[in-house]
Design a protein around this motif. Structure first.
Motif, short mmCIF file in Angstrom:
data_model
loop_
_atom_site.label_atom_id
_atom_site.label_comp_id
_atom_site.label_asym_id
_atom_site.label_seq_id
_atom_site.Cartn_x
_atom_site.Cartn_y
_atom_site.Cartn_z
N PRO A 68 14.85 1.24 6.71
CA PRO A 68 13.62 0.92 7.46
C PRO A 68 12.35 1.39 6.77
N ALA A 69 12.40 2.58 6.15
CA ALA A 69 11.22 3.09 5.43
C ALA A 69 10.94 2.26 4.19
N GLY A 70 11.99 1.87 3.46
CA GLY A 70 11.80 1.04 2.28
C GLY A 70 11.24 -0.32 2.62
N VAL A 71 11.72 -0.91 3.72
CA VAL A 71 11.22 -2.21 4.15
C VAL A 71 9.75 -2.11 4.55
N ALA A 72 9.40 -1.04 5.25
CA ALA A 72 8.00 -0.86 5.66
C ALA A 72 7.08 -0.82 4.45
N ARG A 73 7.49 -0.16 3.39
CA ARG A 73 6.69 -0.10 2.16
C ARG A 73 6.64 -1.48 1.49
N ARG A 74 7.75 -2.21 1.51
CA ARG A 74 7.74 -3.56 0.92
C ARG A 74 6.76 -4.46 1.68
N MET A 75 6.71 -4.32 2.98
CA MET A 75 5.75 -5.11 3.76
C MET A 75 4.32 -4.68 3.41
N GLN A 76 4.12 -3.40 3.17
CA GLN A 76 2.79 -2.90 2.82
C GLN A 76 2.30 -3.49 1.50
N ARG A 77 3.22 -3.66 0.56
CA ARG A 77 2.81 -4.17 -0.75
C ARG A 77 2.30 -5.60 -0.67
N GLN A 78 2.67 -6.32 0.36
CA GLN A 78 2.26 -7.71 0.47
C GLN A 78 0.77 -7.88 0.74
N GLN A 79 0.10 -6.79 1.05
CA GLN A 79 -1.34 -6.88 1.30
C GLN A 79 -2.12 -7.34 0.08
N VAL A 80 -1.52 -7.21 -1.11
CA VAL A 80 -2.23 -7.68 -2.31
C VAL A 80 -2.44 -9.19 -2.29
N LEU A 81 -1.67 -9.91 -1.48
CA LEU A 81 -1.86 -11.35 -1.38
C LEU A 81 -3.12 -11.73 -0.61
N TYR A 82 -3.66 -10.78 0.14
CA TYR A 82 -4.75 -11.10 1.06
C TYR A 82 -6.04 -10.32 0.79
N ASP A 83 -6.03 -9.45 -0.22
CA ASP A 83 -7.20 -8.57 -0.40
C ASP A 83 -8.30 -9.20 -1.25
N GLY A 84 -8.04 -10.38 -1.82
CA GLY A 84 -9.07 -11.06 -2.61
C GLY A 84 -9.29 -10.48 -3.99
N GLU A 85 -8.48 -9.50 -4.38
CA GLU A 85 -8.67 -8.83 -5.68
C GLU A 85 -7.51 -9.08 -6.64
N HIS A 86 -6.47 -9.77 -6.21
CA HIS A 86 -5.29 -9.96 -7.03
C HIS A 86 -4.90 -11.44 -7.06
N ARG A 87 -4.19 -11.81 -8.13
CA ARG A 87 -3.70 -13.18 -8.26
C ARG A 87 -2.29 -13.13 -8.83
N TYR A 88 -1.42 -14.03 -8.33
CA TYR A 88 -0.03 -14.05 -8.78
C TYR A 88 0.42 -15.47 -9.05
#
Length: 203
Positions: A68-88
């Motif tokens: 559960p803790a690892g999944v929570a962090r994986r969900m947190q990392r997804q914020q880079v898709l929405y912050d306007g500062e990153h591209r993938y």
């Protein structure tokens, strides 16, 4: 230079610490590239899909179970898709949409998530059709972060920084990208996979 760390060593304290490390990689990389042939890219995974994946890792490697803790962090990392500062730039193999992770309910939810975010301005998503000619096979999955390539093998995590090897990985990604379909055609592939899993769910 190539460095390798066994997964059992790297995950000796559980999955959360490694996810925090990955968050740092993503936050520090304005433009990343990823090729994932047979599963959904981690930064696209739903909570249910990621729970199955990390649970399999814990079971296989026998490391501490803090899923559960690892999944929570994986969900947190997804914020880079929405912050306007990153591209993938991401290329998936069509098989990624059919590899059964958690059953039909999980897969329908996962594909819906991709369809929801495929038009994000931070993302270019291509899907290589199963029967497409590809001028770069066989190829394992890899992530390009700046001047480093990250590979996940069965037994270990590998980082490559040698410039000549980086150049080959960049060329490999270009060739894989050339074989992929984008935008409307990618959505058609996703919709077809969703119909498959929806039918399995109700069958």
């Amino acid at each position: 230079m190539t460095s390798s760390v066994p997964w059992q060593e790297r995950l000796s304290a559980g999955t959360e610490a490694v996810q925090e490390e990955v968050i740092r990689w993503y936050q520090e990389t304005p433009h990343g590239q990823a090729y994932v042939p047979d599963m959904v890219w981690g930064t696209f995974q739903t909570e249910a899909y990621a729970t199955v994946i990390l649970g399999q890792v814990v079971d296989f490697l026998g490391v501490p179970n803090d899923v559960p803790a690892g999944v929570a962090r994986r969900m947190q990392r997804q914020q880079v898709l929405y912050d306007g500062e990153h591209r993938y730039d991401v290329v998936l193999g069509e098989q990624a949409l059919y590899t059964n992770i958690g059953g039909p309910e999980v897969m329908v939810e996962q594909i819906d998530r991709i369809l929801r975010d495929i038009d994000q301005p931070s993302l270019t998503l291509g899907i290589i059709p199963a029967a497409a000619p590809v001028n770069m096979l066989p190829a394992h999955g890899f992530n390009l972060h700046g001047n480093e390539v990250h590979l996940e093998l069965v037994t270990s995590s590998v980082n490559v920084t040698e410039q000549s090897e980086l150049n080959l990985y960049r060329d490999a990604f270009r060739r894989l990208s050339d074989a992929a379909l984008y935008e409307g055609e990618a959505k058609e592939i996703l919709s077809k996979a969703r119909s498959f899993w929806s039918g399995a769910r109700h069958g």
